[in-house]
Design an enzyme around this catalytic site. Structure first.
Site, PDB file in Angstrom:
ATOM      1  N   THR A  35       0.823  -1.214   0.000  1.00 48.37           N
ATOM      2  CA  THR A  35       0.000   0.000   0.000  1.00 48.37           C
ATOM      3  C   THR A  35       0.856   1.264   0.000  1.00 48.37           C
ATOM      4  N   GLY A  53       3.204  -3.120   8.267  1.00 46.62           N
ATOM      5  CA  GLY A  53       3.510  -3.392   9.673  1.00 46.62           C
ATOM      6  C   GLY A  53       4.983  -3.723   9.861  1.00 46.62           C
ATOM      7  N   GLU A  80      -6.052  -5.795   4.105  1.00 45.52           N
ATOM      8  CA  GLU A  80      -6.128  -6.971   3.217  1.00 45.52           C
ATOM      9  C   GLU A  80      -7.309  -6.875   2.266  1.00 45.52           C
TER      10      GLU A  80
HETATM   11  C1  LIG Z   1      -4.871 -22.121   4.271  1.00 47.10           C
HETATM   12  C2  LIG Z   1      -5.018 -20.796   4.817  1.00 47.10           C
HETATM   13  C3  LIG Z   1      -4.037 -20.585   5.862  1.00 47.10           C
HETATM   14  C4  LIG Z   1      -4.279 -19.326   6.547  1.00 47.10           C
HETATM   15  C5  LIG Z   1      -3.098 -18.963   7.299  1.00 47.10           C
HETATM   16  C6  LIG Z   1      -3.338 -17.732   7.973  1.00 47.10           C
HETATM   17  C7  LIG Z   1      -2.186 -16.813   7.904  1.00 47.10           C
HETATM   18  C8  LIG Z   1      -2.563 -15.410   8.038  1.00 47.10           C
HETATM   19  C9  LIG Z   1      -3.584 -15.139   8.965  1.00 47.10           C
HETATM   20  C10 LIG Z   1      -3.749 -14.029   9.648  1.00 47.10           C
HETATM   21  C11 LIG Z   1      -3.237 -12.691   9.457  1.00 47.10           C
HETATM   22  C12 LIG Z   1      -1.855 -12.366   9.366  1.00 47.10           C
HETATM   23  C13 LIG Z   1      -1.515 -11.121   8.645  1.00 47.10           C
HETATM   24  C14 LIG Z   1      -2.420  -9.991   8.841  1.00 47.10           C
HETATM   25  C15 LIG Z   1      -1.932  -8.828   8.080  1.00 47.10           C
HETATM   26  C16 LIG Z   1      -2.568  -7.607   8.517  1.00 47.10           C
HETATM   27  C17 LIG Z   1      -1.926  -6.422   7.939  1.00 47.10           C
HETATM   28  C18 LIG Z   1      -2.479  -6.032   6.629  1.00 47.10           C
HETATM   29  C19 LIG Z   1      -1.812  -6.178   5.492  1.00 47.10           C
HETATM   30  C20 LIG Z   1      -2.341  -5.619   4.227  1.00 47.10           C
HETATM   31  O1  LIG Z   1      -3.352  -4.959   4.180  1.00 47.10           O
HETATM   32  S1  LIG Z   1      -1.446  -5.936   2.815  1.00 47.10           S
HETATM   33  C21 LIG Z   1      -2.228  -5.053   1.526  1.00 47.10           C
HETATM   34  C22 LIG Z   1      -3.525  -5.648   1.145  1.00 47.10           C
HETATM   35  N1  LIG Z   1      -4.056  -4.991  -0.011  1.00 47.10           N
HETATM   36  C23 LIG Z   1      -5.135  -5.367  -0.622  1.00 47.10           C
HETATM   37  O2  LIG Z   1      -5.798  -6.297  -0.216  1.00 47.10           O
HETATM   38  C24 LIG Z   1      -5.466  -4.652  -1.904  1.00 47.10           C
HETATM   39  C25 LIG Z   1      -6.836  -4.930  -2.421  1.00 47.10           C
HETATM   40  N2  LIG Z   1      -6.875  -4.849  -3.858  1.00 47.10           N
HETATM   41  C26 LIG Z   1      -6.716  -5.924  -4.668  1.00 47.10           C
HETATM   42  O3  LIG Z   1      -6.508  -7.036  -4.214  1.00 47.10           O
HETATM   43  C27 LIG Z   1      -6.834  -5.676  -6.130  1.00 47.10           C
HETATM   44  O4  LIG Z   1      -6.501  -4.400  -6.473  1.00 47.10           O
HETATM   45  C28 LIG Z   1      -8.243  -5.987  -6.624  1.00 47.10           C
HETATM   46  C29 LIG Z   1      -8.482  -7.475  -6.484  1.00 47.10           C
HETATM   47  C30 LIG Z   1      -9.295  -5.221  -5.861  1.00 47.10           C
HETATM   48  C31 LIG Z   1      -8.367  -5.597  -8.108  1.00 47.10           C
HETATM   49  O5  LIG Z   1      -7.251  -6.023  -8.795  1.00 47.10           O
HETATM   50  P1  LIG Z   1      -7.086  -5.757 -10.352  1.00 47.10           P
HETATM   51  O6  LIG Z   1      -7.432  -4.340 -10.638  1.00 47.10           O
HETATM   52  O7  LIG Z   1      -5.772  -6.232 -10.775  1.00 47.10           O
HETATM   53  O8  LIG Z   1      -8.141  -6.720 -10.910  1.00 47.10           O
HETATM   54  P2  LIG Z   1      -9.521  -6.493 -11.607  1.00 47.10           P
HETATM   55  O9  LIG Z   1      -9.314  -5.782 -12.907  1.00 47.10           O
HETATM   56  O10 LIG Z   1     -10.497  -5.908 -10.674  1.00 47.10           O
HETATM   57  O11 LIG Z   1      -9.876  -7.986 -11.897  1.00 47.10           O
HETATM   58  C32 LIG Z   1      -9.225  -8.710 -12.923  1.00 47.10           C
HETATM   59  C33 LIG Z   1      -9.455 -10.178 -12.754  1.00 47.10           C
HETATM   60  O12 LIG Z   1      -8.555 -10.661 -11.782  1.00 47.10           O
HETATM   61  C34 LIG Z   1      -9.230 -11.431 -10.820  1.00 47.10           C
HETATM   62  N3  LIG Z   1      -8.509 -11.350  -9.564  1.00 47.10           N
HETATM   63  C35 LIG Z   1      -8.265 -10.253  -8.829  1.00 47.10           C
HETATM   64  N4  LIG Z   1      -7.566 -10.597  -7.734  1.00 47.10           N
HETATM   65  C36 LIG Z   1      -7.371 -11.918  -7.791  1.00 47.10           C
HETATM   66  C37 LIG Z   1      -6.714 -12.848  -6.942  1.00 47.10           C
HETATM   67  N5  LIG Z   1      -6.141 -12.468  -5.799  1.00 47.10           N
HETATM   68  N6  LIG Z   1      -6.693 -14.123  -7.303  1.00 47.10           N
HETATM   69  C38 LIG Z   1      -7.289 -14.532  -8.448  1.00 47.10           C
HETATM   70  N7  LIG Z   1      -7.936 -13.695  -9.293  1.00 47.10           N
HETATM   71  C39 LIG Z   1      -7.967 -12.405  -8.974  1.00 47.10           C
HETATM   72  C40 LIG Z   1     -10.585 -10.793 -10.767  1.00 47.10           C
HETATM   73  O13 LIG Z   1     -11.518 -11.663 -10.217  1.00 47.10           O
HETATM   74  C41 LIG Z   1     -10.828 -10.499 -12.209  1.00 47.10           C
HETATM   75  O14 LIG Z   1     -11.269 -11.667 -12.833  1.00 47.10           O
HETATM   76  P3  LIG Z   1     -12.256 -11.560 -14.065  1.00 47.10           P
HETATM   77  O15 LIG Z   1     -11.645 -10.660 -15.072  1.00 47.10           O
HETATM   78  O16 LIG Z   1     -13.522 -10.995 -13.538  1.00 47.10           O
HETATM   79  O17 LIG Z   1     -12.387 -12.978 -14.505  1.00 47.10           O
HETATM   80  C1  LIG Z   2      -4.332  -1.633  10.468  1.00 48.83           C
HETATM   81  C2  LIG Z   2      -3.872  -1.689   9.062  1.00 48.83           C
HETATM   82  C3  LIG Z   2      -2.750  -2.410   8.726  1.00 48.83           C
HETATM   83  C4  LIG Z   2      -2.285  -2.442   7.407  1.00 48.83           C
HETATM   84  N1  LIG Z   2      -1.159  -3.117   7.104  1.00 48.83           N
HETATM   85  C5  LIG Z   2      -0.681  -3.120   5.836  1.00 48.83           C
HETATM   86  C6  LIG Z   2       0.525  -3.783   5.496  1.00 48.83           C
HETATM   87  O1  LIG Z   2       1.153  -4.391   6.344  1.00 48.83           O
HETATM   88  N2  LIG Z   2       0.966  -3.734   4.226  1.00 48.83           N
HETATM   89  C7  LIG Z   2       0.297  -3.057   3.256  1.00 48.83           C
HETATM   90  O2  LIG Z   2       0.753  -3.029   2.111  1.00 48.83           O
HETATM   91  N3  LIG Z   2      -0.865  -2.430   3.550  1.00 48.83           N
HETATM   92  C8  LIG Z   2      -1.358  -2.433   4.802  1.00 48.83           C
HETATM   93  N4  LIG Z   2      -2.548  -1.785   5.104  1.00 48.83           N
HETATM   94  C9  LIG Z   2      -3.224  -1.033   4.049  1.00 48.83           C
HETATM   95  C10 LIG Z   2      -4.532  -1.659   3.616  1.00 48.83           C
HETATM   96  O3  LIG Z   2      -4.320  -2.829   2.886  1.00 48.83           O
HETATM   97  C11 LIG Z   2      -5.333  -0.649   2.802  1.00 48.83           C
HETATM   98  O4  LIG Z   2      -5.645   0.436   3.645  1.00 48.83           O
HETATM   99  C12 LIG Z   2      -6.590  -1.276   2.252  1.00 48.83           C
HETATM  100  O5  LIG Z   2      -6.285  -2.200   1.228  1.00 48.83           O
HETATM  101  C13 LIG Z   2      -7.593  -0.233   1.750  1.00 48.83           C
HETATM  102  O6  LIG Z   2      -7.042   0.599   0.814  1.00 48.83           O
HETATM  103  P1  LIG Z   2      -7.139   2.208   0.910  1.00 48.83           P
HETATM  104  O7  LIG Z   2      -6.631   2.599   2.233  1.00 48.83           O
HETATM  105  O8  LIG Z   2      -6.499   2.706  -0.304  1.00 48.83           O
HETATM  106  O9  LIG Z   2      -8.670   2.542   0.890  1.00 48.83           O
HETATM  107  P2  LIG Z   2      -9.449   3.284  -0.279  1.00 48.83           P
HETATM  108  O10 LIG Z   2      -9.490   2.411  -1.470  1.00 48.83           O
HETATM  109  O11 LIG Z   2      -8.930   4.656  -0.470  1.00 48.83           O
HETATM  110  O12 LIG Z   2     -10.883   3.303   0.361  1.00 48.83           O
HETATM  111  C14 LIG Z   2     -11.587   4.505   0.686  1.00 48.83           C
HETATM  112  C15 LIG Z   2     -13.041   4.366   0.217  1.00 48.83           C
HETATM  113  O13 LIG Z   2     -13.075   4.293  -1.195  1.00 48.83           O
HETATM  114  C16 LIG Z   2     -13.894   3.233  -1.613  1.00 48.83           C
HETATM  115  N5  LIG Z   2     -13.419   2.669  -2.872  1.00 48.83           N
HETATM  116  C17 LIG Z   2     -12.143   2.548  -3.321  1.00 48.83           C
HETATM  117  N6  LIG Z   2     -12.112   1.926  -4.499  1.00 48.83           N
HETATM  118  C18 LIG Z   2     -13.372   1.660  -4.842  1.00 48.83           C
HETATM  119  C19 LIG Z   2     -13.988   1.011  -5.948  1.00 48.83           C
HETATM  120  N7  LIG Z   2     -13.278   0.499  -6.958  1.00 48.83           N
HETATM  121  N8  LIG Z   2     -15.324   0.896  -5.963  1.00 48.83           N
HETATM  122  C20 LIG Z   2     -16.051   1.377  -4.941  1.00 48.83           C
HETATM  123  N9  LIG Z   2     -15.525   1.981  -3.862  1.00 48.83           N
HETATM  124  C21 LIG Z   2     -14.212   2.121  -3.803  1.00 48.83           C
HETATM  125  C22 LIG Z   2     -13.800   2.208  -0.492  1.00 48.83           C
HETATM  126  O14 LIG Z   2     -14.920   1.358  -0.480  1.00 48.83           O
HETATM  127  C23 LIG Z   2     -13.743   3.108   0.745  1.00 48.83           C
HETATM  128  O15 LIG Z   2     -15.057   3.423   1.131  1.00 48.83           O
HETATM  129  C24 LIG Z   2      -2.998  -1.738   6.415  1.00 48.83           C
HETATM  130  C25 LIG Z   2      -4.153  -1.001   6.758  1.00 48.83           C
HETATM  131  C26 LIG Z   2      -4.582  -0.980   8.063  1.00 48.83           C
HETATM  132  C27 LIG Z   2      -5.799  -0.179   8.408  1.00 48.83           C
END
Ligand SMILES: CCCCCCCC/C=C\CCCCCCC/C=C/C(=O)SCCNC(=O)CCNC(=O)[C@H](O)C(C)(C)COP(=O)(O)OP(=O)(O)OC[C@H]1O[C@@H](n2cnc3c(N)ncnc32)[C@H](O)[C@@H]1OP(=O)(O)O
Ligand SMILES: Cc1cc2nc3c(=O)[nH]c(=O)nc-3n(C[C@H](O)[C@H](O)[C@H](O)COP(=O)(O)OP(=O)(O)OC[C@H]3O[C@@H](n4cnc5c(N)ncnc54)[C@H](O)[C@@H]3O)c2cc1C
Length: 662
Positions: free
Chosen positions: A147, A186, A429
């Protein structure tokens, strides 16, 4: 656990009433008697370490002290894990003892939860051989840096750039804008020396999308940022204070070619880009963690429910009947309505997690044989269950907190922190709405396939059945309710699809039509999730190996979940299923009967989560129910109570009072 003799008498009475064997429930919940024994044994080993006990509650420490204490304890905890592994030749069993030690979030969470799994999942065998032993033994500490300030949800929009330089066979990392700075990872703040950086790959001026790279960002000896690295911590948040979330920017920072994780796509020495079989496999770690979060939701709901149910058994307030003593607040049906759904939901999430874990394992096995057919279903299901379970779990924790009245507002109840940590999962996530819209994409495709009479994947095959069964009368049974939720999902999927078609007929293109239909699409995804949660959890209790006594109670809990959500979403059911007003009245009565039936087992059920006092970390929820004593003991630890008169009296209050006399 503490002995019954020191227990609050209400809790002793509650436990005597329990109609099932609590140990049987514990063993069932955690998998087996052996699993329970091993988990407890490991928890004992951790809790035996004196240095892991805090002298004063974390809340009294400064932000910096809290972090330092967190790191101190995380390193000791890591030693206990290492020693266990050395002695038993296997990893410790799944456990939640980190909660007893760190209380908030470990600064190593991202190292263990995402850095190591990304190397394992995205690295070639050579890359795994290079980094995994160092990462697993903590010679290097890492995080997952994806992110940025400007982009979290839309990861194709990330701005961090990795430009390949074939002359030196290196990637040059750059963060050209403020919005391109990594923000959130993190451990990044002050803990890690490595990270997986997700960046846009450029070769010869051509973009090849986002890919994961390993970058060492701090010196291993001095821990100083390496030249070309700007790194720091992002400051206090609602929770996650000890997670040490940070920011990061690169300025012409070079890493060797081998540092791009190349299990999927590859960059050859000469700069040739070799595409992977599916570019979305790069998102693999997120899918795994989303599955894990469903399991986490079960834990947080169990933790809050344990605290609130035990407290409600101990707390007496007002009278149900004027002639009788003050009632335990747990006897108020309204209190049962607030709490029992949290107990039931914890079981539902647990079963959903186990079900998802199987799906995940199968798909990973298939992927290793280059078979991708079931990946879309896994992604769609992990997205919507993570989204719905985390939002619901956050609301349940908050409801448990409110159900503890004023004392639930005390930090020492551990409910405020638990809320802060649980609710974070709605965003991290993958933000809730964004993930639900991913599932909606899948549902729209499934619907179009259903219209063509094609065979659908198991998790959406009910769409075809609902198409055929839409005329069948409603049945007031658990199976009937499951079908009802499937009909709601079917109805909402169909309505969202037709809304898109309507806008397209009016001349809108698909993307605009999608946006205009997106509130409906999100609701269709939620309904799909609810249908899955209801079906999976009902099937799990029906096929469980529990004794008749336990089985009866588990079925009551599952029915409570089904009935609760029927009543909560009655409007949808009236719109999309054949339920009638009379059915709803019967179910309302059934729901109230279930609350009354579960009431005698409430304390036994939360004892069945087997969460130690140290994990609960709550004045209100401990096993012995010494609520009031603990509240006072904890209050006395306040630094303000370590002196009879605080210096602010002489500095400010007294002068003010004296000025007022003039
Ligand atoms: C067996 C299980 C064991 C479990 C073990 C447990 C271990 C862990 C457990 C606990 C927690 C430990 C860690 C906690 C961490 C906390 C800290 C937080 C970390 C973070 O937040 S990291 C950052 C996370 N960020 C996000 O999640 C970002 C979200 N956004 C996206 O993922 C993507 O941008 C998207 C999916 C929203 C869109 O991607 P994109 O623009 O590239 O794709 P689209 O154009 O929308 O779709 C195209 C096409 O791709 C398919 N697609 C998308 N994603 C996936 C995927 N991951 N896998 C497969 N396919 C995917 C999508 O469906 C579309 O398909 P179609 O074209 O419709 O067919
Ligand atoms: C406690 C915490 C720990 C984290 N740890 C990590 C980490 O370790 N590593 C890492 O990489 N990231 C980490 N993150 C980041 C996290 O993954 C992102 O904050 C999360 O994926 C959401 O993205 P954003 O902040 O850009 O939200 P935004 O996308 O800006 O969301 C803001 C608003 O916009 C809306 N929105 C955005 N896109 C769309 C769309 N396409 N359609 C409709 N509505 C939309 C959402 O629904 C929401 O209401 C962490 C976040 C938190 C809060």
């Amino acid at each position: 656990m503490s002995t019954e003799t020191k227990c609050n008498p209400d809790l002793v009475r509650e436990r005597a009433k329990c109609t099932f064997d609590v140990n049987e429930l514990i063993n069932l919940f955690y998998g087996s008697e052996k699993a329970t024994k091993e988990r407890r044994h490991f928890e004992d080993a951790v809790l035996a370490v004196k240095e892991l006990k805090d002298a004063i509650p974390e809340e009294y420490l400064s932000h910096k002290e809290r972090y330092e204490n967190g790191v101190r304890k995380a390193t000791i905890l890591r030693d206990v894990y290492r020693d266990y592994k050395a002695k038993h030749n296997r990893d410790p069993p799944p456990n939640q003892i980190t909660k007893a030690v760190i209380k908030d979030i470990s600064p190593f969470l991202l190292h263990n939860g995402m850095f190591v799994p990304t190397i394992a999942g995205q690295g070639t065998p050579e890359q795994q051989a290079e980094w995994l032993p160092k990462a697993e033994s903590m010679q290097i500490i890492g995080t997952y840096a994806q992110t940025e300030l400007g982009h979290g949800s839309f990861i194709r929009g990330l701005e961090t750039i990795a430009t390949y330089d074939p002359k030196t066979e290196e990637f040059v990392l750059n963060n050209p804008t403020l919005t391109s700075f990594k923000w959130w990872p993190g451990g990044l703040g002050s803990t890690v020396n490595h990270c997986v950086v997700v960046a846009q790959l450029y070769i010869n001026g051509k973009s090849h999308g986002i890919h994961p790279f390993i970058a060492q960002i701090r010196d291993l000896d001095t821990h100083k940022p390496l030249p070309g690295v700007k790194v720091g911590e992002i400051g206090p948040k609602m929770g996650f204070q000890t997670a040490n979330n940070g920011f990061l920017g690169f300025d012409n920072f070079r890493i060797p070619r081998k540092n791009m994780l190349m299990k999927n796509a590859q960059v050859l020495k000469d700069g040739t880009f070799v595409k992977g079989i599916n570019e979305k496999l790069t998102y693999g770690t997120m899918v795994m963690v989303r599955v894990g979060i469903v399991g986490d939701c079960s834990f947080y709901a169990a933790l809050a429910a344990t605290i609130a149910v035990r407290y409600s058994a101990v707390r007496h307030q007002s009278h149900i009947k004027a002639s009788e003593p003050e009632a335990q607040i747990l006897d108020y049906l309204t209190q049962q309505h607030k709490l029992f759904i949290a107990v039931a939901s914890s079981h539902v999430y647990r079963n959903a997690y186990l079900w998802m874990e199987k799906m995940y394992t199968n798909v990973m096995k298939e992927l290793s044989q280059d078979k991708q057919d079931n990946l879309p279903e896994l992604h769609a299901t992990a997205c919507c269950l993570k989204a719905v379970c985390s939002r619901d779990a956050g609301s349940l924790v908050e409801e448990c907190r409110l159900a503890c009245g004023g004392h639930g507002y005390m930090a020492s109840s551990n409910l405020p922190l638990t809320y802060g940590v649980t609710i974070a999962a709605v965003t991290y996530e993958g933000e809730r709405t964004v993930l639900l819209l991913q599932t909606a994409r899948y549902l729209m495709k499934a619907w179009m396939a259903a219209l063509k009479g094609k065979v659908l994947s198991p998790s959406v095959s009910y769409l075809l059945n609902s198409l055929k069964e839409s005329k069948k009368p409603w049945q007031n049974t658990p199976e009937g309710i499951v079908k009802g939720f499937q009909h709601v999902s079917f109805g909402k999927v169909k309505a969202a699809y037709e809304t898109i078609q309507k806008y397209m007929k009016q001349g809108k293109d698909y993307e605009d039509a999608w946006n205009l239909a997106s509130v409906q699409l999100v609701k269709a995804s939620e309904a799909h999730s609810r249908a899955i949660l209801c079906e999976v959890s009902w099937e799990a209790v029906c096929s469980s190996s529990a004794s008749p006594n336990l089985s009866r109670v588990l079925q009551q809990l599952a029915q409570l979940y089904l009935t609760y959500w029927t009543l909560e979403t009655s409007g949808d059911l009236l719109l999309y299923s054949n339920i009638t007003k009379d059915d709803l009245i019967i179910l309302r009565d059934k729901y109230e009967e279930l609350l009354v039936a579960i009431r005698p087992n409430a304390v036994g059920l939360v004892d069945g989560f087997d969460l130690r006092d140290e994990i609960l970390n709550s004045t209100l929820g401990s096993y012995d129910g010494r609520v009031y004593e603990r509240l006072m003991e904890e209050a006395l630890k306040s630094p303000l109570n370590q002196e009879t008169v605080n210096s602010s009296f002489h500095k400010y209050l007294k002068p003010m009072m004296e000025k007022a006399k003039l």
